[in-house]
Design a protein around this motif. Structure first.
Motif, PDB file in Angstrom:
ATOM      1  N   ALA A 210      37.110  24.587  57.826  1.00 23.30           N
ATOM      2  CA  ALA A 210      38.282  25.578  59.177  1.00 23.30           C
ATOM      3  C   ALA A 210      37.152  25.580  59.979  1.00 23.30           C
ATOM      4  O   ALA A 210      36.921  26.751  61.291  1.00 23.30           O
ATOM      5  CB  ALA A 210      39.052  26.646  58.250  1.00 23.30           C
ATOM      6  N   LEU A 211      35.951  25.595  59.645  1.00 26.50           N
ATOM      7  CA  LEU A 211      34.705  26.393  60.356  1.00 26.50           C
ATOM      8  C   LEU A 211      35.246  28.218  60.357  1.00 26.50           C
ATOM      9  O   LEU A 211      34.739  28.618  61.094  1.00 26.50           O
ATOM     10  CB  LEU A 211      35.044  25.645  61.723  1.00 26.50           C
ATOM     11  N   GLN A 212      34.667  28.446  59.146  1.00 20.94           N
ATOM     12  CA  GLN A 212      34.815  29.584  58.810  1.00 20.94           C
ATOM     13  C   GLN A 212      34.489  30.735  57.607  1.00 20.94           C
ATOM     14  O   GLN A 212      35.043  29.753  56.964  1.00 20.94           O
ATOM     15  CB  GLN A 212      36.913  30.189  59.480  1.00 20.94           C
ATOM     16  N   TYR A 213      34.727  31.781  57.851  1.00 23.66           N
ATOM     17  CA  TYR A 213      33.742  32.522  56.579  1.00 23.66           C
ATOM     18  C   TYR A 213      35.298  33.318  55.597  1.00 23.66           C
ATOM     19  O   TYR A 213      35.540  33.590  56.261  1.00 23.66           O
ATOM     20  CB  TYR A 213      32.568  33.308  56.760  1.00 23.66           C
ATOM     21  N   GLU A 214      35.112  32.998  54.062  1.00 27.20           N
ATOM     22  CA  GLU A 214      36.025  33.225  53.839  1.00 27.20           C
ATOM     23  C   GLU A 214      35.390  34.104  52.648  1.00 27.20           C
ATOM     24  O   GLU A 214      34.608  34.487  51.999  1.00 27.20           O
ATOM     25  CB  GLU A 214      36.978  31.972  53.222  1.00 27.20           C
ATOM     26  N   TYR A 215      36.639  35.624  52.593  1.00 22.00           N
ATOM     27  CA  TYR A 215      35.996  36.474  51.689  1.00 22.00           C
ATOM     28  C   TYR A 215      37.162  36.639  50.363  1.00 22.00           C
ATOM     29  O   TYR A 215      38.222  36.596  50.911  1.00 22.00           O
ATOM     30  CB  TYR A 215      35.389  38.485  52.509  1.00 22.00           C
ATOM     31  N   SER A 216      36.763  36.754  49.009  1.00 22.11           N
ATOM     32  CA  SER A 216      37.318  37.287  48.131  1.00 22.11           C
ATOM     33  C   SER A 216      36.564  38.544  47.492  1.00 22.11           C
ATOM     34  O   SER A 216      35.604  38.591  47.364  1.00 22.11           O
ATOM     35  CB  SER A 216      37.946  35.809  47.560  1.00 22.11           C
ATOM     36  N   THR A 217      37.015  38.552  46.082  1.00 24.48           N
ATOM     37  CA  THR A 217      37.022  39.586  45.630  1.00 24.48           C
ATOM     38  C   THR A 217      37.450  39.258  44.121  1.00 24.48           C
ATOM     39  O   THR A 217      37.537  39.183  43.478  1.00 24.48           O
ATOM     40  CB  THR A 217      37.269  41.318  45.520  1.00 24.48           C
ATOM     41  N   LYS A 218      36.530  39.537  43.221  1.00 24.54           N
ATOM     42  CA  LYS A 218      36.504  38.752  41.698  1.00 24.54           C
ATOM     43  C   LYS A 218      35.871  40.474  41.537  1.00 24.54           C
ATOM     44  O   LYS A 218      34.923  41.515  40.883  1.00 24.54           O
ATOM     45  CB  LYS A 218      35.580  38.370  41.616  1.00 24.54           C
ATOM     46  N   GLU A 219      37.230  41.270  40.163  1.00 26.36           N
ATOM     47  CA  GLU A 219      36.613  42.067  39.140  1.00 26.36           C
ATOM     48  C   GLU A 219      35.728  41.913  37.555  1.00 26.36           C
ATOM     49  O   GLU A 219      35.928  40.833  37.380  1.00 26.36           O
ATOM     50  CB  GLU A 219      37.684  42.319  39.234  1.00 26.36           C
ATOM     51  N   VAL A 220      34.617  42.418  36.998  1.00 30.32           N
ATOM     52  CA  VAL A 220      34.418  42.566  35.815  1.00 30.32           C
ATOM     53  C   VAL A 220      34.609  43.462  34.765  1.00 30.32           C
ATOM     54  O   VAL A 220      34.201  44.698  35.863  1.00 30.32           O
ATOM     55  CB  VAL A 220      32.954  41.714  35.876  1.00 30.32           C
ATOM     56  N   ASP A 221      34.810  43.399  33.824  1.00 33.02           N
ATOM     57  CA  ASP A 221      34.726  44.154  33.154  1.00 33.02           C
ATOM     58  C   ASP A 221      34.645  43.850  32.014  1.00 33.02           C
ATOM     59  O   ASP A 221      35.140  43.656  30.580  1.00 33.02           O
ATOM     60  CB  ASP A 221      36.313  44.670  32.956  1.00 33.02           C
ATOM     61  N   ASP A 222      33.448  43.977  31.407  1.00 36.72           N
ATOM     62  CA  ASP A 222      32.517  43.582  29.848  1.00 36.72           C
ATOM     63  C   ASP A 222      31.491  44.770  29.369  1.00 36.72           C
ATOM     64  O   ASP A 222      30.968  45.051  30.160  1.00 36.72           O
ATOM     65  CB  ASP A 222      31.849  41.831  30.229  1.00 36.72           C
ATOM     66  N   ILE A 223      31.132  43.748  28.221  1.00 38.01           N
ATOM     67  CA  ILE A 223      30.465  43.919  27.895  1.00 38.01           C
ATOM     68  C   ILE A 223      28.777  43.190  27.740  1.00 38.01           C
ATOM     69  O   ILE A 223      29.184  42.258  27.116  1.00 38.01           O
ATOM     70  CB  ILE A 223      30.479  44.962  26.400  1.00 38.01           C
ATOM     71  N   VAL A 224      27.926  43.482  28.131  1.00 38.28           N
ATOM     72  CA  VAL A 224      26.591  42.214  27.829  1.00 38.28           C
ATOM     73  C   VAL A 224      25.349  42.849  27.044  1.00 38.28           C
ATOM     74  O   VAL A 224      24.642  44.133  27.109  1.00 38.28           O
ATOM     75  CB  VAL A 224      26.418  41.628  29.714  1.00 38.28           C
TER      76      VAL A 224
END
Length: 237
Positions: A210-224
């Protein structure tokens, strides 16, 4: 016989009264224990009880804090830190955080950070110096707005908010040294901790079809787990 009894009784009473009078006149010897002497010296005005410190290595990690330590006794002290977070230039904690993107369209948003700690020194000292163990809680937040790009890689007005909130519980061991000729101090430390991460991570991908940029979000909830190693420099007063 009665006369002799009276003489003996008089001598005994006179001796007893004399001994008691000597005891009352003669001051009692006081034993000053070591800890009492240390506590008395700790209360003098010439003893360093406060310290202001900076951690230059944290500047590279995107945090600019100022620490204040107050000695509470010969072995105990409390420490508070307040600062601001900025761009994270380097990753000191393995996979526990990541370096900020230096690309165009990334706007760093400054956020407050704070530290609160209790410190126990292993040796008796009138001033906050020597080998210590420290239990610390720290709150950090890194935030940035990422502008979307069009197919020509031009920045648009569309923005995505990226947020990383860290709550740390740290166990540190270190050694703090006061200069013998001035009030400058150096505080070396290292340790381990647990990091509670709550993150909203913006991910950018490019679709070659498609010759375009795509954006998404990822949620992280952890203990390291995290590792810490650093040095603070400051001034005692």
């Amino acid at each position: 016989m009665q006369g002799w009894r009276m003489v003996v009784l008089t001598l005994v009473m006179s001796t007893t009264i004399g001994l008691r009078a000597q005891q009352e006149v003669k001051p009692r010897t006081k034993v000053l224990l070591y800890r009492e002497r240390m506590a008395a010296q700790f209360d003098t005005v010439d003893v360093v009880k406060n310290a202001l410190k900076l951690n230059p290595l944290l500047f590279l990690r995107g945090e600019i804090p100022i620490y204040y330590e107050r000695a509470l006794s010969n072995r105990l002290s409390a420490q508070l830190g307040f600062g601001m977070t900025w761009r994270n230039y380097i990753n000191f904690n393995l996979d526990a955080d990541e370096v900020d993107d230096f690309g165009q369209g990334t706007k760093i948003i400054a956020k407050p950070s704070f530290h609160i700690a209790a410190r126990y020194y292993f040796g008796d000292d009138l001033e906050p110096a020597g080998t210590y163990m420290e239990l610390e809680f720290a709150h950090l937040e890194y935030a940035k707005d990422i502008s979307a790009k069009d197919s020509a890689r031009q920045i648009t007005d569309e923005k995505f908010h990226d947020s990383r909130v860290y709550n740390d519980l740290r166990l540190l061991f270190g050694h703090q040294s006061l200069s013998a000729t001035s009030n400058w101090l150096v505080d070396f430390y290292g340790g381990v901790g647990l990091r509670d991460r709550r993150m909203i991570i913006v991910q950018e991908t490019f679709d070659p079809v498609a010759l375009q940029y795509e954006y998404s979000t990822k949620e992280v909830d952890d203990i390291v787990p995290v590792l810490f190693l650093g040095v603070r420099i400051g001034l005692g007063f």
